[in-house]
Design an enzyme around this catalytic site. Sequence first.
Site, PDB file in Angstrom:
ATOM      1  N   ASP A 203      45.585  36.919  40.799  1.00 15.59           N
ATOM      2  CA  ASP A 203      45.135  36.504  42.324  1.00 15.59           C
ATOM      3  C   ASP A 203      46.256  36.061  42.896  1.00 15.59           C
ATOM      4  O   ASP A 203      47.051  35.203  42.212  1.00 15.59           O
ATOM      5  CB  ASP A 203      44.277  35.536  42.140  1.00 15.59           C
ATOM      6  CG  ASP A 203      43.292  35.368  43.434  1.00 15.59           C
ATOM      7  OD1 ASP A 203      42.820  36.268  43.976  1.00 15.59           O
ATOM      8  OD2 ASP A 203      43.424  34.202  43.760  1.00 15.59           O
ATOM      9  N   GLU A 245      47.759  40.905  42.942  1.00 17.78           N
ATOM     10  CA  GLU A 245      47.488  41.072  44.474  1.00 17.78           C
ATOM     11  C   GLU A 245      48.874  40.357  44.949  1.00 17.78           C
ATOM     12  O   GLU A 245      48.987  39.065  44.818  1.00 17.78           O
ATOM     13  CB  GLU A 245      46.391  40.067  44.670  1.00 17.78           C
ATOM     14  CG  GLU A 245      46.029  40.021  46.324  1.00 17.78           C
ATOM     15  CD  GLU A 245      45.002  38.948  46.443  1.00 17.78           C
ATOM     16  OE1 GLU A 245      44.480  39.118  47.455  1.00 17.78           O
ATOM     17  OE2 GLU A 245      45.173  37.971  46.038  1.00 17.78           O
TER      18      GLU A 245
HETATM   19  C1  GLC Z   1      42.533  36.309  46.615  1.00 22.03           C
HETATM   20  C2  GLC Z   1      40.752  37.040  46.382  1.00 22.03           C
HETATM   21  C3  GLC Z   1      40.175  36.311  47.256  1.00 22.03           C
HETATM   22  C4  GLC Z   1      40.158  34.697  47.255  1.00 22.03           C
HETATM   23  C5  GLC Z   1      41.506  34.244  47.264  1.00 22.03           C
HETATM   24  C6  GLC Z   1      41.610  32.906  46.808  1.00 22.03           C
HETATM   25  O1  GLC Z   1      42.760  36.642  47.763  1.00 22.03           O
HETATM   26  O2  GLC Z   1      41.039  38.510  46.433  1.00 22.03           O
HETATM   27  O3  GLC Z   1      38.681  36.710  47.365  1.00 22.03           O
HETATM   28  O4  GLC Z   1      39.325  34.142  48.181  1.00 22.03           O
HETATM   29  O5  GLC Z   1      42.300  34.810  46.417  1.00 22.03           O
HETATM   30  O6  GLC Z   1      41.686  32.769  45.488  1.00 22.03           O
END
Ligand code: GLC
Length: 548
Positions: A203, A245
């Site tokens: 994440d 991500e």
């Molecule tokens: C990432 C996740 C999202 C979450 C954020 C904070 O962007 O995909 O769903 O709210 O991180 O952890």
Amino acid sequence: MTRMPERWYQHAVIYCIDVETFQDSNGDGVGDLRGLTSRLDYLYRLGISTIWLNPIHPTPNRDDGYDVSDYYGIDPRLGSLGDFVELIHQCDNRGIRVMIDLVVNHTSDQHPWFQSARQSEDSPYRDWYVWSPTEPPHADEGIVFPGYQRGTWSYDEVAELWYHHRFYKFQPDLNWNNPEVREEIGLVVAFWLQMGVSGFRMDGAPFVIEEVHPDTADRIMHYEWLNDLHDHMTWRRGDAVVLAEANVPKDQILEFFGPRADRLPMMFNFAENQQVFLALARETAVPVQTAIQASPEIPSGASWATFLRNHDEIDLSGLRDSERADVFAKFGPEKEMQLYDRGIRRRLATMLGGDQRRIRLAYVLQFSLPGTPVIRYGEEIGMGEDLSLPQRDSIRTPMQWADAPQGGFSTAAETVRPVIAKGEFGYPTVNAREQEQDPDSLLRWFYNVLPVLRQCPEFGSGTCSVLDTRDDRVLALRYDCPTGSVLAALNLSTEKATVNLAPQPGITDGFPIDVLSDQEYPPADDLTKVELDGSGYRWLRLTRTVGA
Ligand code: GLC
């Protein structure tokens, strides 16, 4: 000997599941690990190879589990560690790998580390977070959730200090600059690898490695922390992978992959995702062609992950204003469909007006792009969204299994989020059981397409060339790798098109042949005239060196 692609994740089909909305096994209205385990045969039939679980840890659940309060446990609503190991075992039996979310940029403010850190400057955890004695000058910059987040620094009454948080206020950022934090995360990763996971979806990766100081908005990026994490992981489990991500600018992409794919071997292709929606909105192949051509050559062993929809809004912030306006107009015209001034909080089927030809074209487009496809649960049956739910919850409704109470998700009267019951996308119309019986359904289409994709490893790991079709409506890509060569031709418009894709070097006897198409076409031996119906697609195999 001609070798098959070596890295499993370059040849995977990843399916993302939010356990709490997938299948409830004990009638409490919340999906759980046992429920998921009971649905593994469905996933096996679907043809996916890997599941990625959204966060499964104990959590106050203010951000759908992305606010973790214990990295070594399982949210009791979802089950126990025993249930988790059983899931892994049953996945192993079916040859399915499991990945889990690794949310380590921040913890929940309820995590015992933060609770201890805020109490006293002598706490052993004080330095695990990022503090400032006064309000930092850039406290209102770098916000991720505009409209729902006031700043990136907040005052903590207990500590009487300001703390840094990239995301919501209740998600204090861990101080990765502290080696103790990095060591602890190493333990977390080792723990879950030992439990049998094949890797992690990381994440907010760019935020994890930035060193933050209260007096400046500049951030120092510590790519070497990713190398260390990768080293550590692969010592524990040689084939473990991180799928990150990391929505980063083009000039940083190679830094994040690492020179030998030794930082983040897999990253979601956010830039391309936006171009795909632009291409679908404008019915032209040009944005996708340009995106592929502009994408840097990535190191051997690295892989893009492609997606259409995920559990968040579609982030269109990388488009020009006029482009974003076109995508909004076509796919999310109402204000309530939009989010954070940059995105759309709808599922794919609804955005495409339930048009089966467009939906299938969109998926073939995704599968034709370089990289490993990631599919979100429910997309395979064309689920819709519930715009009455706040923010991203609209697209996080329970899986629609059958035309049965609560869509077969749960026997409870009330569920974790309401099941979509009414309208064109409600469970009486859109559900897995009925689609399994219907040879023309979207689900059965997936049943056919995913095995074909897996027989074409070229898409995952071959060298991609964009062909000049002399027709902006048609995208044509050729892939070459030691197993052979394939060609994908897709008509992004809704009108018929015929393109000239000749000559193609290296075609062997008996080829080209259609391996996938939206309908029967005249044989493809004459590549000067490749016909495509409106929204039509064809995958042609040009050569096969292994298992011909
Ligand atoms: C990432 C996740 C999202 C979450 C954020 C904070 O962007 O995909 O769903 O709210 O991180 O952890």
